[in-house]
Design a protein around this motif. Structure first.
Motif, mmCIF file in Angstrom:
data_model
loop_
_atom_site.group_PDB
_atom_site.id
_atom_site.type_symbol
_atom_site.label_atom_id
_atom_site.label_comp_id
_atom_site.label_asym_id
_atom_site.label_seq_id
_atom_site.Cartn_x
_atom_site.Cartn_y
_atom_site.Cartn_z
ATOM 1 N N UNK A 32 36.952 36.863 40.527
ATOM 2 C CA UNK A 32 37.282 38.285 40.350
ATOM 3 C C UNK A 32 36.034 39.147 40.532
ATOM 4 N N UNK A 33 34.932 38.752 39.940
ATOM 5 C CA UNK A 33 33.685 39.517 40.063
ATOM 6 C C UNK A 33 33.233 39.562 41.518
ATOM 7 N N UNK A 34 33.366 38.457 42.227
ATOM 8 C CA UNK A 34 32.996 38.400 43.634
ATOM 9 C C UNK A 34 33.851 39.314 44.497
ATOM 10 N N UNK A 35 35.067 39.568 44.041
ATOM 11 C CA UNK A 35 35.980 40.467 44.754
ATOM 12 C C UNK A 35 35.897 41.896 44.226
ATOM 13 N N UNK A 36 35.044 42.103 43.220
ATOM 14 C CA UNK A 36 34.846 43.437 42.664
ATOM 15 C C UNK A 36 36.042 43.996 41.936
ATOM 16 N N UNK A 37 36.744 43.135 41.204
ATOM 17 C CA UNK A 37 37.911 43.623 40.459
ATOM 18 C C UNK A 37 38.033 42.916 39.124
ATOM 19 N N UNK A 39 39.535 40.674 36.057
ATOM 20 C CA UNK A 39 40.230 39.389 35.986
ATOM 21 C C UNK A 39 41.741 39.594 35.937
ATOM 22 N N UNK A 40 42.201 40.576 35.177
ATOM 23 C CA UNK A 40 43.647 40.821 35.053
ATOM 24 C C UNK A 40 44.277 41.142 36.403
ATOM 25 N N UNK A 41 43.547 41.830 37.267
ATOM 26 C CA UNK A 41 44.051 42.157 38.598
ATOM 27 C C UNK A 41 44.223 40.895 39.446
ATOM 28 N N UNK A 42 43.250 40.000 39.386
ATOM 29 C CA UNK A 42 43.337 38.735 40.116
ATOM 30 C C UNK A 42 44.508 37.904 39.607
ATOM 31 N N UNK A 43 44.634 37.795 38.289
ATOM 32 C CA UNK A 43 45.725 37.016 37.698
ATOM 33 C C UNK A 43 47.079 37.607 38.079
ATOM 34 N N UNK A 44 47.188 38.938 38.091
ATOM 35 C CA UNK A 44 48.449 39.588 38.471
ATOM 36 C C UNK A 44 48.815 39.264 39.915
ATOM 37 N N UNK A 45 47.823 39.251 40.809
ATOM 38 C CA UNK A 45 48.093 38.916 42.208
ATOM 39 C C UNK A 45 48.577 37.471 42.351
ATOM 40 N N UNK A 46 47.926 36.569 41.648
ATOM 41 C CA UNK A 46 48.328 35.162 41.681
ATOM 42 C C UNK A 46 49.731 35.007 41.100
ATOM 43 N N UNK A 47 50.010 35.740 40.034
ATOM 44 C CA UNK A 47 51.329 35.704 39.395
ATOM 45 C C UNK A 47 52.422 36.124 40.374
#
Length: 80
Positions: A32-37, A39-47
């Motif tokens: 998430x940090x590497x993508x500049x966003x 953690x919740x945003x990354x998890x939501x996308x995966x979800x």
């Protein structure tokens, strides 16, 4: 083996709890940090992309795919 760590997150407007081993949480934070966003945003996308898969499993597979892609071995299927 690492113990499971449970976290509560808000995904798509609802709260959910996810249990993962500490190294997976750390890897997700790094991704998430590497993508500049957040953690919740990354998890939501995966979800959203997981279909019928268990969220914890989908998160682990995302971490695996991410690091395999970085290593140049993007396939998720085991070597035969």
């Amino acid at each position: 083996m690492s113990a499971l760590h449970k976290r509560s997150l808000a995904i798509a407007g609802h709260r959910t709890s996810v249990s993962l081993e500490k190294p997976f949480w750390e890897a997700l934070k790094e991704i998430a940090a590497g993508e500049g966003r957040p953690l919740a945003s990354l998890v939501a996308e995966i979800d959203l992309a997981r279909g019928e898969a268990n969220l914890s499993s989908a998160l682990r597979l995302h971490v695996l795919a991410h690091y395999r892609a970085r290593a140049g071995t993007a396939s998720l299927s085991p070597a035969v």
